[in-house]
Write a protein that holds these residues in place. Structure first.
Motif, short mmCIF file in Angstrom:
data_model
loop_
_atom_site.label_atom_id
_atom_site.label_comp_id
_atom_site.label_asym_id
_atom_site.label_seq_id
_atom_site.Cartn_x
_atom_site.Cartn_y
_atom_site.Cartn_z
N GLN A 82 0.74 -1.09 -0.03
CA GLN A 82 -0.10 0.23 -0.01
C GLN A 82 1.00 1.09 -0.15
OE1 GLN A 82 -3.42 -0.47 -0.12
NE2 GLN A 82 -2.87 -2.59 -0.38
N VAL A 84 2.22 5.03 0.69
CA VAL A 84 2.17 6.02 1.54
C VAL A 84 2.88 7.15 1.02
CG1 VAL A 84 2.16 7.03 3.69
CG2 VAL A 84 1.74 4.57 3.46
N LEU A 87 6.26 9.58 4.06
CA LEU A 87 6.80 8.71 5.13
C LEU A 87 7.98 9.66 5.90
CD1 LEU A 87 6.89 4.90 3.95
CD2 LEU A 87 5.32 6.18 5.80
N ARG A 120 4.69 11.66 12.41
CA ARG A 120 3.29 10.93 11.92
C ARG A 120 2.63 10.92 13.42
NH1 ARG A 120 2.79 6.66 7.62
NH2 ARG A 120 4.55 5.87 8.94
#
Length: 491
Positions: A82, A84, A87, A120
Motif C-alpha cells: 500500500q 504512502v 513517510l 506522524r
C-alpha cells in the motif's frame, strides 16, 4: 578531550525538499552500553573519546557535535503493497557524513533520537530491545560478509518509552553508505518533480555508482546497477537463512545494503514459507518470497526513473522492462553458485540443481536446521563417518539416500576431502543470531540491566565461521520451549 567528527554533508546540500532540518531531542541521562571500537577507528573517530561522557551525550543526541548538519530525510514508500506518499525519518536524524579510511562516504545517523516533522504522531523514540536486536543482527550480517548498514553505538537514554508497557529508551548510532531508498525516489515521483528525481539520481550515481558517470545513458545504467546489487543481496540473504521481515520500498536501499532491521530473523528449521514478523499476516515477505518482492520493489524504482529515460512513455517502459528482466538471471546465478559452494561443488554439471533442490526439499520435509545441516555437511565432507548432518533429519534415511548421491557427485571432482571441507566451512556459518538467543539478551538487558549476555553474543557472532569450543552452545537450535514464533517491529 573533545569528540571530533570530520563531517562532510553532501545530502544536506541538496534542495530543502529532500529533508527537514531538525536537531535530536535531548535525553535525561545517556549512558553508553556498547561502542563498536573497530568501526569507530575505520570511520576515523577516536573510540577512547567516544566512550567519555561527552561521547555518550553525542551518541544519544543530547549534544550536537561541531560540523554536524542534522536532518530528517524525506521519502515515501509502499508498505505491504500500500502506497504512502509521505513517510520520512520519523525517529531518526542524520548528523552528517564522514569519509572512512577506505575513502568511502558513510552516513552517521541517530535512530530513536526524538520526533521529526515526519513522525506522524509517533514519539520518535526507540526502545532498548529493538536497538539491541539491530546492533546484534547488523553486525552479524557484516561478519557474514553481507552488505549491510552497521551499528556504531548503543546508548540508553535514562528515559522510558511507552509501547505496550513502559520500556527503557535507547538510541542506536547507525552507519550506512547512505540512507537513500527506493522510497526516496517515490517521494518525488508522486509529486511529479522530475527535476528532483534527476537531482537525486545524479547524487546517487556520484555517490554509489561513480563508474556509471560517463555512461551514455547514466539513468538506465543506474537502474541496472541497483538491480544487480539487489539481486546479489537477496541471494546472500537466502544462503544464510535470513528473513528481512518488512521489505517495504522505504526499506529497500539504493546502495544495495541491508537496511532497517525490524522484525528480522534467521530461520532455525528450513521452511521456504517461514514468516516471523508479527505484522506480516499474509506472508508477503516470507523467506522464499524475498526475490519476488525485491523485483517488485525495483519495478517501483523503474517507474520513478521513466521520465529520465525518454519523453516517449512507451519507449521508456520497454527500456525499463528490459533492464528489470536481468534480475531473475542475476539472482539465480548468484543463488545457485552459492548453493553449490554450500554443498562443496567446485564445478557445474548436469543434475547439480536437482541435487541441491532435493536436499532442500528433504530438509523442509524433515524440519532440518538450515544452518547446522550445511555446516555438518562440511564435517561429513572431511570425514564420511561424521553423521551430525544426518542427525538434523527427523527421518535420517531421507538424508542417507541424498548423501549417497552427493558422495558420488563429489567423487567426480579432483579436490581432496580436506580442501572440500575447508571450502564448505568458509561459506557455511556455525553461529548465527538465533532468535531465542537475541530474546534472552534483550530480557537480561531490559529486566536486569545486565549486558553481559549481549556482549558475549556479539563476541561469538563476530566469528561466525570459526569453531569456538568455549561457546559451542550458541550453535544449538532452540529447545521447543525456547522457540520464538514471532518478532516485532518495535515502533
Amino acid at each position: 578531550m573533545t569528540v571530533h567528527f570530520p563531517f562532510q554533508n553532501s545530502y544536506s546540500a541538496l534542495p530543502d525538499s529532500f529533508f527537514a532540518r531538525v536537531a535530536p531531542t535531548p535525553v535525561a541521562a545517556p549512558r553508553l552500553i556498547k561502542l563498536n571500537r573497530p568501526l569507530a577507528v575505520q570511520l576515523g573517530l577516536d573510540p577512547d573519546v567516544l566512550e567519555t561522557r561527552e561521547g555518550a551525550e553525542i551518541l544519544a543526541g543530547k549534544t550536537v557535535p561541531a560540523g554536524a548538519d542534522p536532518i530528517a530525510m524525506a521519502y515515501a514508500g509502499h508498505q505491504f503493497g500500500q502506497f504512502v506518499p509521505q513517510l520520512g525519518d520519523g525517529r531518526a536524524v542524520l548528523l552528517g557524513e564522514v569519509i572512512d579510511k577506505d575513502g568511502i562516504r558513510r552516513d552517521i545517523q541517530l535512530k530513536g533520537s526524538g520526533p521529526t516533522p515526519f513522525s506522524r504522531r509517533g514519539d520518535g523514540r526507540a526502545a532498548l530491545g529493538p536497538v539491541l536486536r539491530e546492533y546484534i543482527v547488523s553486525e552479524a550480517m557484516f561478519a557474514l560478509g553481507i552488505p549491510t548498514t552497521r551499528s556504531l553505538a548503543a546508548v540508553v537514554t535514562g528515559e522510558h518509552v511507552i509501547r505496550e508497557t513502559a520500556l527503557p529508551g535507547a538510541v542506536l548510532t547507525r552507519v550506512a553508505s547512505s540512507h537513500i531508498r527506493v522510497g526516496t525516489f517515490q517521494f518525488f515521483a508522486v509529486r511529479r518533480d522530475t527535476d528532483a528525481i534527476r537531482r537525486l539520481a545524479d547524487h546517487v550515481v556520484a555517490r554509489h555508482y561513480p563508474e556509471l558517470s560517463g555512461a551514455e545513458r547514466p539513468y538506465h545504467a543506474l537502474l541496472g546497477g541497483v538491480v544487480a546489487r539487489q539481486a546479489d543481496l537477496v541471494a546472500r540473504w537466502l544462503l544464510v537463512g535470513f528473513i528481512h521481515g518488512v521489505m517495504n520500498t522505504d526499506n529497500s536501499s539504493i546502495s544495495g545494503e541491508t537496511i532497517d532491521y525490524g522484525p528480522c530473523a534467521f530461520m532455525d528449521a528450513y521452511n521456504p514459507a517461514q514468516v516471523f514478523s508479527s505484522i506480516d499476516e499474509m506472508g508477503r515477505y516470507a523467506y522464499a518470497n524475498q526475490p519476488r518482492i525485491a523485483l517488485w520493489n525495483l519495478t517501483r524504482l523503474a517507474e520513478c526513473l521513466l521520465p529520465l529515460f525518454s519523453d516517449d512513455q512507451e519507449k521508456a517502459v520497454a527500456e525499463a522492462q528490459d533492464i528489470l528482466g536481468a534480475f531473475s538471471e542475476t539472482f539465480s546465478d548468484a543463488y545457485q553458485a552459492g548453493l553449490r559452494k554450500k554443498i562443496g561443488l567446485f564445478t557445474e554439471r548436469d543434475g547439480d540443481d536437482a541435487l541441491i533442490q532435493d536436499l532442500l526439499d528433504a530438509m523442509a520435509k524433515n524440519q532440518a536446521d538450515f544452518t547446522l545441516t550445511f555446516r555438518r555437511l562440511g564435517d561429513a565432507a572431511g570425514d564420511p563417518a561424521a553423521d551430525d548432518a544426518r542427525a538434523q533429519f527427523m527421518d535420517p534415511a531421507a538424508f542417507d539416500e541424498w548423501a549417497r548421491r552427493w558422495h558420488e557427485r563429489t567423487a567426480l571432482e579432483p579436490q581432496s576431502a580436506a580442501e572440500r571441507q575447508a571450502a564448505m566451512h568458509a561459506v557455511n556459518p556455525i553461529f548465527i543470531p538465533r532468535n531465542h538467543r537475541i530474546e534472552a539478551v534483550i530480557q537480561a538487558a531490559v529486566n536486569d540491566d545486565n549486558y553481559a549476555p549481549f556482549e558475549e553474543l556479539v563476541k561469538v557472532l563476530a566469528k561466525p565461521l570459526e569453531d569456538q569450543p568455549d561457546y559451542a552452545a550458541y550453535a544449538d537450535p532452540p529447545l521447543p520451549e525456547q522457540r520464538v514464533l514471532q518478532t516485532f517491529c518495535g515502533t
